[in-house]
Design an enzyme around this catalytic site. Structure first.
Site, PDB file in Angstrom:
ATOM      1  N   TRP A 157     -15.777 -17.541  -3.106  1.00  0.00           N
ATOM      2  CA  TRP A 157     -16.395 -17.207  -1.817  1.00  0.00           C
ATOM      3  C   TRP A 157     -15.354 -16.598  -0.890  1.00  0.00           C
ATOM      4  CZ3 TRP A 157     -17.417 -21.908  -4.345  1.00  0.00           C
ATOM      5  CH2 TRP A 157     -18.721 -22.006  -4.865  1.00  0.00           C
ATOM      6  N   HIS A 171     -22.030 -20.262   2.164  1.00  0.00           N
ATOM      7  CA  HIS A 171     -23.261 -20.653   1.474  1.00  0.00           C
ATOM      8  C   HIS A 171     -23.972 -21.721   2.309  1.00  0.00           C
ATOM      9  CE1 HIS A 171     -20.547 -23.584  -1.125  1.00  0.00           C
ATOM     10  NE2 HIS A 171     -20.232 -23.585   0.125  1.00  0.00           N
ATOM     11  N   ARG A 197     -20.096 -13.369   3.679  1.00  0.00           N
ATOM     12  CA  ARG A 197     -19.007 -13.265   2.701  1.00  0.00           C
ATOM     13  C   ARG A 197     -18.257 -11.959   2.890  1.00  0.00           C
ATOM     14  NH1 ARG A 197     -21.755 -15.684  -2.838  1.00  0.00           N
ATOM     15  NH2 ARG A 197     -22.502 -17.584  -1.837  1.00  0.00           N
ATOM     16  N   GLN A 211     -29.665 -17.429   2.202  1.00  0.00           N
ATOM     17  CA  GLN A 211     -29.878 -18.304   1.043  1.00  0.00           C
ATOM     18  C   GLN A 211     -30.909 -19.357   1.426  1.00  0.00           C
ATOM     19  OE1 GLN A 211     -26.111 -20.036  -0.178  1.00  0.00           O
ATOM     20  NE2 GLN A 211     -25.757 -18.371  -1.639  1.00  0.00           N
ATOM     21  N   VAL A 254     -21.521 -29.348  -8.599  1.00  0.00           N
ATOM     22  CA  VAL A 254     -22.588 -29.817  -9.515  1.00  0.00           C
ATOM     23  C   VAL A 254     -21.992 -30.042 -10.907  1.00  0.00           C
ATOM     24  CG1 VAL A 254     -24.585 -28.784  -8.364  1.00  0.00           C
ATOM     25  CG2 VAL A 254     -23.258 -27.407  -9.953  1.00  0.00           C
ATOM     26  N   ALA A 308     -29.482 -29.821  -7.006  1.00  0.00           N
ATOM     27  CA  ALA A 308     -29.359 -28.925  -5.846  1.00  0.00           C
ATOM     28  C   ALA A 308     -29.423 -27.495  -6.363  1.00  0.00           C
ATOM     29  CB  ALA A 308     -28.039 -29.165  -5.129  1.00  0.00           C
TER      30      ALA A 308
HETATM   31  C1  FA5 Z   1     -23.749 -20.356  -4.203  1.00  0.00           C
HETATM   32  O1  FA5 Z   1     -23.619 -19.847  -3.094  1.00  0.00           O
HETATM   33  C2  FA5 Z   1     -23.972 -21.820  -4.364  1.00  0.00           C
HETATM   34  N1  FA5 Z   1     -23.797 -22.482  -3.106  1.00  0.00           N
HETATM   35  C3  FA5 Z   1     -25.362 -22.055  -4.958  1.00  0.00           C
HETATM   36  C4  FA5 Z   1     -25.556 -23.469  -5.444  1.00  0.00           C
HETATM   37  C5  FA5 Z   1     -26.168 -24.384  -4.609  1.00  0.00           C
HETATM   38  C6  FA5 Z   1     -25.121 -23.834  -6.700  1.00  0.00           C
HETATM   39  C7  FA5 Z   1     -26.370 -25.681  -5.041  1.00  0.00           C
HETATM   40  C8  FA5 Z   1     -25.295 -25.151  -7.136  1.00  0.00           C
HETATM   41  C9  FA5 Z   1     -25.942 -26.042  -6.306  1.00  0.00           C
HETATM   42  P1  FA5 Z   1     -23.736 -18.073  -5.469  1.00  0.00           P
HETATM   43  O2  FA5 Z   1     -22.509 -17.558  -4.846  1.00  0.00           O
HETATM   44  O3  FA5 Z   1     -23.947 -17.733  -6.878  1.00  0.00           O
HETATM   45  O4  FA5 Z   1     -23.888 -19.633  -5.314  1.00  0.00           O
HETATM   46  O5  FA5 Z   1     -24.961 -17.569  -4.606  1.00  0.00           O
HETATM   47  C10 FA5 Z   1     -26.262 -18.004  -4.849  1.00  0.00           C
HETATM   48  C11 FA5 Z   1     -27.273 -16.844  -4.906  1.00  0.00           C
HETATM   49  O6  FA5 Z   1     -27.142 -16.038  -3.749  1.00  0.00           O
HETATM   50  C12 FA5 Z   1     -27.009 -15.874  -6.057  1.00  0.00           C
HETATM   51  O7  FA5 Z   1     -27.601 -16.351  -7.246  1.00  0.00           O
HETATM   52  C13 FA5 Z   1     -27.660 -14.615  -5.569  1.00  0.00           C
HETATM   53  O8  FA5 Z   1     -29.056 -14.673  -5.751  1.00  0.00           O
HETATM   54  C14 FA5 Z   1     -27.378 -14.678  -4.075  1.00  0.00           C
HETATM   55  N2  FA5 Z   1     -26.198 -13.889  -3.732  1.00  0.00           N
HETATM   56  C15 FA5 Z   1     -24.893 -14.165  -4.017  1.00  0.00           C
HETATM   57  N3  FA5 Z   1     -24.087 -13.223  -3.499  1.00  0.00           N
HETATM   58  C16 FA5 Z   1     -24.860 -12.357  -2.860  1.00  0.00           C
HETATM   59  C17 FA5 Z   1     -24.621 -11.163  -2.092  1.00  0.00           C
HETATM   60  N4  FA5 Z   1     -23.412 -10.721  -1.855  1.00  0.00           N
HETATM   61  N5  FA5 Z   1     -25.668 -10.503  -1.568  1.00  0.00           N
HETATM   62  C18 FA5 Z   1     -26.942 -10.964  -1.761  1.00  0.00           C
HETATM   63  N6  FA5 Z   1     -27.244 -12.072  -2.456  1.00  0.00           N
HETATM   64  C19 FA5 Z   1     -26.223 -12.764  -3.019  1.00  0.00           C
END
Ligand code: FA5
Length: 340
Positions: A157, A171, A197, A211, A254, A308
């Protein structure tokens, strides 16, 4: 003493009254003949200089003329008033039966529409909607989620750091900790919210996006429960069954962790810029809540367990409406927005 010609005075006055086009003209005629200094008044005043017989005769005629002129002026005035009333009525007439012009109404942004739809579906499955701050501490955004300082997972992140050791949350997961600190299980919550981000943008990445976090804790909650809830969510959201896949992944908060992808609706799985040419769109990260996260929130991992997840809201909007570039959602281009 000039000759007094009542007849010609009558004729002139009659003609002028008849030719009056409006109340102002008519008033002028009244003044000309009947005012104190008017012609007829002058005639009446001059009578006293005449011999009695003539005075009586002429006086009678003049007085009759006065009454007569007043009468026809009054009649003409009524007529003129009626004409002007009609003219005003015609000019100012409004048709109150014509339907009013409708004000131009906007509508909710597709992101807001989808966010509300998501909330409704989860609420119907027993989840409460919770909010948390966009400005976070390192503790809630990282440490409490089992990502200590200098842990390489922090690099997942790219973070905007603020003054006073604060940061813009990367997040919605920190709200898990905030909620668990204050509430005892069992519970099911969702947390929709904006996150940030420090990332380069492309067809499916924004640096500011939304999110929707989910958390369900109870005595016995399994990954199978997670799968059932998510499949039901997709079924209700897309109103048909969609192809999803669950693959193992790593998130420090997790264990085990997984990610959910769905067949890209833009290219129907063939591969396009919107899905990074893979044919699959990454929709969310998820997993079973790590015992350290429960401990950091003041809960005993021996008593409670659960899952989660964190879904990307823009990705869901893209899949629902087959949008091939996430950046359309932030351009404020009415040609795009009016389609929803
Ligand atoms: C997370 O942010 C974790 N907090 C999710 C999580 C929660 C995991 C609880 C386990 C338990 P990640 O960075 O992969 O995960 O982001 C989650 C989702 O956000 C991705 O699967 C995607 O659908 C969306 N996402 C990630 N980055 C971007 C971006 N730059 N722009 C738009 N959507 C995004």
């Amino acid at each position: 003493m000039p000759k007094i010609d009542i007849k010609s005075l009558e004729k002139r006055a009659e003609k002028e009254i008849k030719n009056s086009k409006n109340l102002k003209d008519l008033d002028g005629v009244y003044k000309k003949y009947l005012d104190k200094k008017g012609e007829l008044s002058k005639v009446l005043r001059s009578l006293k200089k005449l011999p009695e017989v003539k005075r009586t005769k002429l006086g009678k005629k003049a007085n009759e003329l006065k009454v007569y002129l007043k009468k026809i002026i009054e009649q003409k005035s009524k007529k003129l008033k009626e004409i002007s009333r009609k003219q005003v009525y015609e000019k100012e007439w409004i048709d109150i039966t014509i339907p009013a012009r409708k004000p131009v109404l906007g509508h909710l942004h597709p992101l807001t529409q989808v966010k509300r739809e998501m909330e409704e579906i989860f609420q119907l499955m027993g989840f409460s909607v919770i909010e948390g701050p966009e400005m976070e501490t390192e503790w809630y955004n990282f440490d409490a989620l089992n990502i200590p300082k200098d842990h390489p997972a922090r690099d997942l992140w790219d973070t905007f750091y603020l003054k006073n050791r604060l940061l813009l949350r990367t997040h919605t997961s920190p709200v898990q900790i905030r909620y668990m600190e204050k509430n005892n299980p069992p519970f099911r919550i969702i947390v929709p919210g904006r996150i940030f981000r420090h990332e380069a943008t492309d067809a499916y990445h924004e640096f500011n996006f939304y999110q929707l976090e989910g958390l369900m804790l109870d005595k016995q909650v399994s990954a199978a429960n997670f799968k059932a809830i998510i499949e039901e969510f997709y079924r209700r959201f897309f109103k048909k069954s969609v192809k999803i896949r669950m693959r193992p992944s790593y998130f420090p908060f997790v264990e085990p962790g997984f990610e959910i992808d769905m067949t890209c609706t833009v290219c129907l799985g063939k591969g396009c810029p919107a899905c990074g040419k893979t044919g699959w769109q990454e929709m969310m990260g998820a997993g079973m809540v790590h015992p350290n996260v429960l401990k950091n929130s003041g809960l005993n991992p021996k008593n409670w367990q659960g899952f989660a997840f964190g879904m990307g809201v823009e990705r869901l909007v893209m899949m629902k409406y087959k949008i091939n570039d996430i950046r359309f959602l932030y351009k404020n281009d009415l040609r795009f927005l009016k389609q929803f």
